[in-house]
Design a protein around this motif. Sequence first.
Motif, PDB file in Angstrom:
ATOM      1  N   SER A  59      10.459  12.097  -2.125  1.00 56.52           N
ATOM      2  CA  SER A  59       9.032  11.919  -2.427  1.00 56.52           C
ATOM      3  C   SER A  59       8.406  10.967  -1.416  1.00 56.52           C
ATOM      4  CB  SER A  59       8.839  11.347  -3.834  1.00 56.52           C
ATOM      5  OG  SER A  59       9.065  12.341  -4.796  1.00 56.52           O
ATOM      6  N   MET A  60       9.138   9.891  -1.110  1.00 52.39           N
ATOM      7  CA  MET A  60       8.625   8.936  -0.126  1.00 52.39           C
ATOM      8  C   MET A  60       8.451   9.580   1.233  1.00 52.39           C
ATOM      9  SD  MET A  60      10.849   5.512  -0.803  1.00 52.39           S
ATOM     10  CE  MET A  60      10.481   4.827   0.805  1.00 52.39           C
ATOM     11  N   ILE A  61       9.433  10.364   1.642  1.00 50.33           N
ATOM     12  CA  ILE A  61       9.417  10.910   2.997  1.00 50.33           C
ATOM     13  C   ILE A  61       8.422  12.065   3.128  1.00 50.33           C
ATOM     14  CG2 ILE A  61      10.779  12.162   4.716  1.00 50.33           C
ATOM     15  CD1 ILE A  61      13.220  10.557   3.772  1.00 50.33           C
ATOM     16  N   LYS A  80       0.822  -1.212   0.000  1.00 48.19           N
ATOM     17  CA  LYS A  80       0.000   0.000   0.000  1.00 48.19           C
ATOM     18  C   LYS A  80       0.852   1.257   0.000  1.00 48.19           C
ATOM     19  CE  LYS A  80      -4.315  -1.315   2.209  1.00 48.19           C
ATOM     20  NZ  LYS A  80      -4.854  -1.554   3.540  1.00 48.19           N
ATOM     21  N   THR A  81       1.966   1.207   0.714  1.00 46.79           N
ATOM     22  CA  THR A  81       2.810   2.397   0.770  1.00 46.79           C
ATOM     23  C   THR A  81       3.417   2.695  -0.601  1.00 46.79           C
ATOM     24  OG1 THR A  81       4.623   1.000   1.485  1.00 46.79           O
ATOM     25  CG2 THR A  81       3.434   2.167   3.195  1.00 46.79           C
ATOM     26  N   ASP A  82       3.669   1.640  -1.361  1.00 47.43           N
ATOM     27  CA  ASP A  82       4.213   1.857  -2.700  1.00 47.43           C
ATOM     28  C   ASP A  82       3.179   2.527  -3.594  1.00 47.43           C
ATOM     29  OD1 ASP A  82       6.580   0.540  -1.973  1.00 47.43           O
ATOM     30  OD2 ASP A  82       5.665  -1.398  -2.380  1.00 47.43           O
ATOM     31  N   ASP A 134       0.937   7.350  -6.262  1.00 45.11           N
ATOM     32  CA  ASP A 134      -0.106   8.381  -6.313  1.00 45.11           C
ATOM     33  C   ASP A 134       0.492   9.766  -6.055  1.00 45.11           C
ATOM     34  OD1 ASP A 134      -2.113   6.607  -6.885  1.00 45.11           O
ATOM     35  OD2 ASP A 134      -2.915   6.506  -4.846  1.00 45.11           O
ATOM     36  N   ALA A 135       1.330   9.831  -5.024  1.00 40.58           N
ATOM     37  CA  ALA A 135       1.902  11.127  -4.660  1.00 40.58           C
ATOM     38  C   ALA A 135       2.764  11.678  -5.800  1.00 40.58           C
ATOM     39  CB  ALA A 135       2.734  10.985  -3.382  1.00 40.58           C
ATOM     40  N   ASN A 170       2.182   9.667   3.555  1.00 36.20           N
ATOM     41  CA  ASN A 170       1.946   9.650   4.999  1.00 36.20           C
ATOM     42  C   ASN A 170       2.758   8.581   5.716  1.00 36.20           C
ATOM     43  OD1 ASN A 170       0.167  11.732   4.799  1.00 36.20           O
ATOM     44  ND2 ASN A 170      -1.636  10.420   4.616  1.00 36.20           N
ATOM     45  N   THR A 171       3.586   7.879   4.964  1.00 41.91           N
ATOM     46  CA  THR A 171       4.312   6.761   5.547  1.00 41.91           C
ATOM     47  C   THR A 171       5.093   7.138   6.807  1.00 41.91           C
ATOM     48  OG1 THR A 171       4.575   5.959   3.315  1.00 41.91           O
ATOM     49  CG2 THR A 171       5.905   4.894   4.979  1.00 41.91           C
ATOM     50  N   PHE A 172       5.698   8.313   6.773  1.00 40.34           N
ATOM     51  CA  PHE A 172       6.546   8.710   7.895  1.00 40.34           C
ATOM     52  C   PHE A 172       5.870   9.752   8.780  1.00 40.34           C
ATOM     53  CE2 PHE A 172       9.261   7.210   4.510  1.00 40.34           C
ATOM     54  CZ  PHE A 172      10.095   6.324   5.182  1.00 40.34           C
TER      55      PHE A 172
END
Lengths: 205, 672
Positions: B374-376, B290-292, B297-298, B380-382
Amino acid sequence: MSNRRKTILKVIILGDSGVGKTSLMQQFINGKFSQQYKATIGADFLPKDMTIDDKQVTMQIWDTAGQERFQSLGVAFYRGSDCCVLVFDVTNTKSFENLQSWRDEFLIQANIKDPDNFPFVVIGNKIDVEENKRMVSAKKAQALCASLGNLPYFETSAKEAVNVEQAFDVVARCALQQEESLEYSDDYTDAVNIHVDGDNSTCGC
Amino acid sequence: MSIVFHEDYIPGSNYDDHSPAHSVKRKPSRVTVISRNLVPEDLLAKASPTSSVNRESVLETESSLGEPDVVLCESPATNVRRGEPSSSFSESRSGSNSIQPDDALSRILSPIVNDTRPSYNMAAPSIFSEQLSIPEQESFHPLVNMGLQLESADRSADERLFFSRKKHFFILSSAGKPIYSMHGSDDIIAVYSGVIQTIISLFQYGSDGGTEKLRSVVAEGPNGQHIKFLFLNLSPILLMTCSTLGESDVQLGQQLDFLYNFLLAALSKPHIDKVFQRRENFDLRNILGKTDIACFDAICNDLANFNNPGLIIEGLECLKLRSSIRDKISGILLQHKTENLLYGLLVAPGGRLVDVLRPKGQALKTTDLQLLFSMIYKTNTFKSARRPDQNDDRLSLTQNEDFWVPICLPKFNPNGFLYAFIQFVDLKDERLMKLHDLNTGILDDPDDKVGEFGPYQGTELTVILISAFKDRFYEMRNACNRIVRDLQLCRSVYRELYKGIVGTQGSDGSTGFPSGRVSPTDIPAPLVKHFVFKSKRDGQYGQYVYSRLQGNREELRLEENPQMRGQLMMIYSYLHSKHTSSIGMSSGVIREPSDADNDSPVSRRSYLDMVKWKVGSDYLTGVLISTPACDLYLINNGGVVDRQMLLDSCKKIIIWCRENERSLFIRSGAVF
């Protein structure tokens, strides 16, 4: 983690031009039949949601053109299929005789690694015609399916919606079984070693 | 649905080729798309008579090698080349001037100043022309409202909505099974994945036995807008985007490349290859979490809304910081470098680099850092709710928690995973603020107030320590704690970081806007509303300065607003698109953003473009100046512009940025 998402099953339909591939599809997906013959160009794509033993699947059905001039696309269409449906016309002996070459062509083009276990479903269409017009008997067809490795065989009428649902239910089950046959093994976390290119001293690895 | 392509080769077609005369030979051709039911009818079918296809034989890919020669053959004696067939620009590009790379700045700018032709190019992507009637009072808006509509990823089963989208991204397997789509439900994308696979295959396996690579198709949409489809075949992965936003092939190619790289970041190249080698029918979504998907999406949202300046400018933004302070920080990083630490990064909110710790000769690549940021910062992962009682959905980066994240940095090495230790340190810490005599009044001014005006950018410093070994968590954590302790206790370092990230300190005890960004008003550059200055020669990254908006306090508060930033970047993206399409695309190869700066044809030429738009009663002028050493993007807002003064301002900004480059950019970072 992927339980809630529907599994996508790629199903490819092969057979001579005019045997009724598109009609079968239309009957199966829209419950409609049209008398008018319209050749498929390239391929048609149709989605169909199904539930197989509580499992939600989306069939991505590739209705291919039977005409020879589209055969160069074979490689592109066939690869990564989960099930292949071979269709012939019970009133057309030639279309029946060609079944085996469609199958062989598929196995070669799709580069199937385990041909003996790849799921095929054979459909003899147009059983609504008068008995005297029928050229391929059920017995003959069953014999061929048995010789090709006990392939499931269905006789259908796309026109009168006979046996279409049943045939595609088996197609979906075969496809799902194929899709799940080689369970993914989660081995990627330790499979890879990092190489710091050209760096052998400073970073200590 | 059925598709068939009728190919008829038209000698000297209307195909619009901006590339230099000697560049890649492309085969002009026309494609007719016949569609039934499910072809993106709105998109493809209506376009059939006018659509153009840009593709080329795979065999021709080597010809791109000849491209730099075209640039070099320009006579060094000539100052300005305009409208000559041999110049880098076609005559039709009014306002674009080919200029000498090594000229002094004043000489670069003079041709424009003396040019008496009407030089404003009013041609713009459809999105600009659609929104011409803006209410009168809008002209006092901080920036002219260009009518950018924000759009975000969805999984809607509504086909009408699906086709109304201005931008799509698709990732699928070579078998035609969907992996990711920005819009649409499973049912919709199952069909279009098949269509996309077929279209790509039609060229790959031609009926005459030939192999061609389809790159892009331009179609005319129902409202007369141009829709560009760009394809990228990286078997076993296929990607496609379609866009009405006017990006060039190069830009769209870079966007697909970025998405592909995120896929590699999540799974790594060998892993993807392995699963498809074993079974071509593999559904890659089974191993994407889901985080991927959230990160896809982001990234897509940012690309559709022009909300990641770094991806448009092709670079990284740095926190403006006194160079002596940055040197001190480098000292701290080096002092606490441990045996298995490969890279260290200090990052300010929004992904602005503060400092880098790295091995000698091993710079991290721009794309890899953009992926990491982008991930960070974009998912909302972090993040977590700031306070337990906070009931809205605004989240901030999680403190008091350490993260240990396996990630493949594909430009560094697509074949393996690295492990990133990530910690967020809030600089707005009462104890430390008192210790270092900073105004504590801001503590009574809750974040919510800032949030009203746009997304809350945060006051956290991010520490990222990367190791090649997955069992080095404690070593990284200890190193991080020591680094953070030193940053917090060194008075000058803490105070400067605080001023750059949280806010400046007024003599009356107030807290002002942080100093980590410059404003056009810091530079005596009249008429400039906003600018981006990208340096191409500092250190290892394409680094850029993204200025504040010039305006009052309220306007400044709006600058983090996605709509506002999107509009600015949309204009810069358009200028960039004109520039990149004037160069042409190196054949078959998507150039790596910013890493190839020194060799690419882009950087060998100088370029100046000025575009003016009328929006309602307001005018807006965008300028792009590109030289081998830097790019300057600039926006002027409103009224009749004194071009001489505007160009003088450009000059002043470039000179100012050069003079201050030590505080604006990271030169080498902490190298061990």
